[in-house]
Each structure stands twice: as structure tokens, then as C-alpha cells.
Motif scaffolding. Structure first.
Motif, PDB file in Angstrom:
ATOM      1  N   LYS A 222       0.824  -1.216   0.000  1.00 55.69           N
ATOM      2  CA  LYS A 222       0.000   0.000   0.000  1.00 55.69           C
ATOM      3  C   LYS A 222       0.856   1.263   0.000  1.00 55.69           C
ATOM      4  N   ASP A 223       1.944   1.256   0.797  1.00 49.71           N
ATOM      5  CA  ASP A 223       2.736   2.478   0.974  1.00 49.71           C
ATOM      6  C   ASP A 223       3.803   2.697  -0.092  1.00 49.71           C
ATOM      7  N   VAL A 224       4.278   1.603  -0.715  1.00 50.47           N
ATOM      8  CA  VAL A 224       5.392   1.723  -1.666  1.00 50.47           C
ATOM      9  C   VAL A 224       5.003   1.276  -3.077  1.00 50.47           C
ATOM     10  N   VAL A 225       4.456   0.064  -3.195  1.00 57.25           N
ATOM     11  CA  VAL A 225       4.148  -0.459  -4.540  1.00 57.25           C
ATOM     12  C   VAL A 225       3.068   0.372  -5.218  1.00 57.25           C
ATOM     13  N   LEU A 226       2.002   0.685  -4.507  1.00 57.11           N
ATOM     14  CA  LEU A 226       0.906   1.459  -5.106  1.00 57.11           C
ATOM     15  C   LEU A 226       1.358   2.829  -5.613  1.00 57.11           C
ATOM     16  N   PRO A 227       2.060   3.648  -4.797  1.00 59.44           N
ATOM     17  CA  PRO A 227       2.507   4.949  -5.326  1.00 59.44           C
ATOM     18  C   PRO A 227       3.529   4.820  -6.460  1.00 59.44           C
ATOM     19  N   ALA A 228       4.391   3.793  -6.386  1.00 60.76           N
ATOM     20  CA  ALA A 228       5.438   3.645  -7.404  1.00 60.76           C
ATOM     21  C   ALA A 228       4.871   3.106  -8.714  1.00 60.76           C
ATOM     22  N   GLU A 229       3.822   2.263  -8.631  1.00 63.69           N
ATOM     23  CA  GLU A 229       3.290   1.644  -9.848  1.00 63.69           C
ATOM     24  C   GLU A 229       1.789   1.917  -9.950  1.00 63.69           C
ATOM     25  N   ASP A 230       0.938   0.965  -9.602  1.00 64.17           N
ATOM     26  CA  ASP A 230      -0.505   1.217  -9.636  1.00 64.17           C
ATOM     27  C   ASP A 230      -1.226   0.167  -8.805  1.00 64.17           C
ATOM     28  N   LYS A 231      -2.553   0.276  -8.755  1.00 59.82           N
ATOM     29  CA  LYS A 231      -3.356  -0.622  -7.934  1.00 59.82           C
ATOM     30  C   LYS A 231      -3.238  -2.070  -8.400  1.00 59.82           C
ATOM     31  N   GLN A 232      -3.160  -2.270  -9.707  1.00 59.54           N
ATOM     32  CA  GLN A 232      -3.027  -3.631 -10.215  1.00 59.54           C
ATOM     33  C   GLN A 232      -1.746  -4.281  -9.691  1.00 59.54           C
ATOM     34  N   GLN A 233      -0.645  -3.542  -9.712  1.00 60.95           N
ATOM     35  CA  GLN A 233       0.624  -4.101  -9.247  1.00 60.95           C
ATOM     36  C   GLN A 233       0.628  -4.303  -7.734  1.00 60.95           C
ATOM     37  N   GLU A 234      -0.098  -3.445  -6.994  1.00 57.19           N
ATOM     38  CA  GLU A 234      -0.236  -3.650  -5.537  1.00 57.19           C
ATOM     39  C   GLU A 234      -0.922  -4.984  -5.261  1.00 57.19           C
ATOM     40  N   VAL A 235      -2.028  -5.235  -5.975  1.00 58.20           N
ATOM     41  CA  VAL A 235      -2.768  -6.484  -5.777  1.00 58.20           C
ATOM     42  C   VAL A 235      -1.931  -7.679  -6.218  1.00 58.20           C
ATOM     43  N   ARG A 300      -5.019 -14.813   3.709  1.00 62.44           N
ATOM     44  CA  ARG A 300      -5.596 -14.805   2.357  1.00 62.44           C
ATOM     45  C   ARG A 300      -7.044 -14.312   2.383  1.00 62.44           C
ATOM     46  N   LYS A 301      -7.775 -14.701   3.433  1.00 64.82           N
ATOM     47  CA  LYS A 301      -9.183 -14.303   3.543  1.00 64.82           C
ATOM     48  C   LYS A 301      -9.334 -12.808   3.793  1.00 64.82           C
ATOM     49  N   LYS A 302      -8.338 -12.208   4.457  1.00 64.43           N
ATOM     50  CA  LYS A 302      -8.453 -10.805   4.861  1.00 64.43           C
ATOM     51  C   LYS A 302      -7.915  -9.818   3.837  1.00 64.43           C
ATOM     52  N   ILE A 303      -6.982 -10.276   3.015  1.00 64.65           N
ATOM     53  CA  ILE A 303      -6.335  -9.357   2.074  1.00 64.65           C
ATOM     54  C   ILE A 303      -7.259  -9.080   0.886  1.00 64.65           C
ATOM     55  N   LYS A 304      -7.479  -7.817   0.623  1.00 64.22           N
ATOM     56  CA  LYS A 304      -8.368  -7.435  -0.472  1.00 64.22           C
ATOM     57  C   LYS A 304      -7.649  -7.612  -1.803  1.00 64.22           C
ATOM     58  N   ASN A 305      -8.327  -8.291  -2.727  1.00 67.73           N
ATOM     59  CA  ASN A 305      -7.763  -8.500  -4.055  1.00 67.73           C
ATOM     60  C   ASN A 305      -8.665  -7.892  -5.118  1.00 67.73           C
ATOM     61  N   VAL A 306      -9.225  -6.737  -4.783  1.00 74.73           N
ATOM     62  CA  VAL A 306     -10.188  -6.071  -5.657  1.00 74.73           C
ATOM     63  C   VAL A 306      -9.668  -4.691  -6.032  1.00 74.73           C
TER      64      VAL A 306
END
Length: 352
Positions: A222-235, A300-306
Motif C-alpha cells: 500500500k505504501d510503496v508499490v501502489l505509489p510507485a506503480e498502480d493498484k493492479q501491481q499492488e494487488v 488470504r481471507k483478509k487481504i483485499k484482491n479487488v
């Protein structure tokens, strides 16, 4: 892994603990409760159901000087040494709980202290001491025949489908403070139960490290991958991280980084983030540990993949087959509309 299905209740004592702040007293039963087949079945379901449904977050009895000064550690040691002393020592446990019950928010209730056998913990049979407390009372209806009429009576009792508080102290790792599992459905007084009564610290085992490392990865995404790339890459990063844990029995950080982080520029970012944030998760000096499969499943159940889009559309990624999201989902920019888009490839729509 905990398995309670074959567990036997060898003995049980029931006491009542009031709130000292409200000048409520304590009632200690003179004898253990006499179990029969019906009450045993009901109590086992009442006591054990929350532990079957809960994440296995283990603790250990502790004290800032030495664990031997922890009141429950002293009492538990006596019981495990001689289980015939369970009822006598159950009075000490109830009294210790009463001594901590001085905050106005703490509710009075019944306390059940049981000696348990035949528990499967990590495929080993162990004994345990169960301490359970019922607090919240619920209205229920009873019916009674009075002459030619059926009379309705309103009474109060406990809901055996919801245990308010409970803990299992396993007869293992005595020198380190035993192994403890706790549940608490009333979160407003957790300090009273965990800190004041039990006096526990988190147990740094494979479950602890697996859970905390995955939480750390989630925040890195959330803090590094998302700002550096995008939501798809975070997921996708979290997809790869969870699947790496799922397919390995042991964690080795260098292997994890090489397999999970596709952009090599993010590897030093990960290491820097671990130095900065690692202490929060107690993993700053941890790079190798055994993986707890149940902790992976729980994560796995808690991590959002949307991916939620501002056009009221959601794209859900698959944790089981993350390569599908990489092969069949493309992100782009439409100059004419001045909008981003996701292009999704498929052969046919699946029936739900």
C-alpha cells in the motif's frame, strides 16, 4: 494447528465473580460440578467453538521480572503437577480474576475452570487448563402449564452459542510461560482479561512471524508499490507474496524477494521499509522462519484482491491463479476519452 474434537473435560468447577467497584462479591463453589453426558456435550460446544473459528494467535504467560511471578503460571504449574488439585486451585484462579475486576465497565459473571485432556496441538496430545467466563445475560421465554392455560415466563440466562471470554493454557513450554490461546468477544475490556488477569505476551512462533510478515507486506504494497506503480501491481504483489508463503514450508527472505518483487528497483525500497517499519511487526531482525499454513489461509481471507474504479466497476483478482491477472489484464490510457482503462481477455463467461 489446534484440534479440539477429541478433547475430554476431566473436571470442571464453576464460580461467580462480581465487580469490586460496584461492591459485588465472589461466590466460590465448595465442590466441582458433576458432569453428565448432556451437560458435557453442551459445555464442550460452548467452550470450544470460538477457538475453532478464531485465528490462532498464541501467547505466553509473562511477568516483567520473571514468569514464575505470574500468578496464573504458579497456579497452572500446580494443577499440571497434580490434576486432582484442579478444584482447589480453581478457587485461586477465580479469586485472582475477582481481584482484577475493579473497573466499572467490567461485568460480573460465571467463571468455569476445567481440566482438559486429549487435545491435539501441532499433532501432539497435550493437557490444558480451560478458563471461561460468561458475562452477558439474555432474555428467553419459558412456558408452563397452569390449569387449562399455557403460561409464558420471561427468564434470563446465557447464550451458549457465544462465549464472552476464554483461554486455554496448554501444558507445554512451562519455562517460557506455557502456550496460551485466548478469545474475547467483548473488546472494550481486553486489557483487563489479557494484561491484568492473564498477564500474557505474544508468543513469537511460526504463526506469529507468518502473520506479522504478511501484514508487513500488505502495508509495503500500500505504501510503496501502489505509489510507485498502480493498484493492479499492488494487488499482484500481494498475490505473489501470499502464494509464495502458501507453497513453501519455510521462509527465506532472499528467495522471497527474488520471486515476489518483479521490479528490481523495489528491492532496496523493501529493505529500507523493513528497517523503518519492521519493529512495529517484530520482524526487523527476522529473515528465516517456518511458515504456519493456517496463518497463510487466514491472511488470504483478509487481504483485499479487488480494484475499485471510480466508474462503479470492480475488478477482482484471483489469489489462487495470480498469473491470470498478469496475462489477461492490461492497463492503458485512452487519449480520446482522457481516461485510464483495463483490457480484460477471456474465452467465455463463466456461469455463477
Amino acid at each position: 494447528m489446534l484440534n479440539l474434537y477429541g478433547t475430554q473435560i476431566e473436571s470442571i468447577s464453576i464460580h461467580r465473580v462480581g465487580n469490586k467497584n460496584r461492591n459485588e462479591g465472589i461466590f466460590l463453589s465448595s465442590e466441582p460440578f458433576a458432569l453428565n453426558d448432556e451437560t458435557t456435550g453442551l459445555l464442550k460446544e460452548y467452550f470450544f467453538k470460538p477457538f475453532r473459528e478464531k485465528e490462532e494467535n498464541y501467547f505466553k504467560l509473562a511477568n516483567e521480572v520473571d514468569v514464575e511471578f505470574n500468578e496464573l503460571h504458579k497456579i497452572s504449574s500446580e494443577i499440571f503437577l497434580d490434576p486432582s488439585t484442579t478444584h482447589h486451585n480453581s478457587k485461586k484462579i477465580a479469586t485472582h480474576l475477582f481481584d482484577q475486576s475493579n473497573h466499572p465497565h467490567i461485568k460480573s459473571g460465571e467463571v468455569y475452570i476445567a481440566y482438559l485432556s486429549n487435545i491435539l496441538l501441532d499433532n501432539h496430545k497435550v493437557d490444558a487448563i480451560g478458563i471461561f467466563k460468561s458475562e452477558l445475560k439474555h432474555d428467553f421465554l419459558q412456558f408452563e402449564e397452569k390449569g387449562s392455560n399455557l403460561d409464558l415466563l420471561v427468564q434470563q440466562g446465557i447464550n451458549i452459542n457465544k462465549l464472552d471470554k476464554g483461554c486455554l493454557i496448554f501444558n507445554i513450554n512451562k519455562e517460557e510461560g506455557f502456550k496460551v490461546l485466548s478469545v474475547d468477544s467483548n473488546k472494550y475490556d481486553t486489557k483487563y482479561w489479557l494484561e491484568n488477569f492473564l498477564g500474557v505476551d505474544a508468543l513469537a512462533d511460526e504463526n506469529f512471524y507468518t502473520k506479522n510478515y504478511l501484514k508487513f507486506c500488505q502495508n509495503f504494497a500500500k505504501d510503496v508499490v501502489l505509489p510507485a506503480e498502480d493498484k493492479q501491481q499492488e494487488v499482484l504483489f500481494m498475490n505473489r507474496a501470499v502464494n509464495h508463503f502458501a507453497k513453501n514450508d519455510a521462509f527465506e527472505e532472499s528467495n522471497f524477494l527474488n520471486e515476489v518483487i518483479e521490479n528490481p528497483e523495489l528491492i532496496p525500497e523493501f529493505k529500507h521499509y523493513k528497517v523503518e517499519k519492521g519493529p512495529k511487526y517484530s520482524i526487523e531482525d527476522v529473515s528465516n522462519f517456518d511458515i504456519a499454513n493456517k496463518a497463510v489461509s487466514d491472511a488470504r481471507k483478509k487481504i483485499k484482491n479487488v480494484i475499485n474504479l471510480d466508474t462503479n466497476i470492480q475488478i477482482k483478482m484471483d489469489f489462487i491463479n495470480p498469473e491470470s491477472a498478469e496475462k489477461f489484464v492490461e492497463k492503458g490510457w485512452d487519449e480520446e476519452r482522457q481516461m485510464y482503462y483495463y483490457l480484460v481477455y477471456f474465452n467465455k463467461e463463466q456461469k455463477t
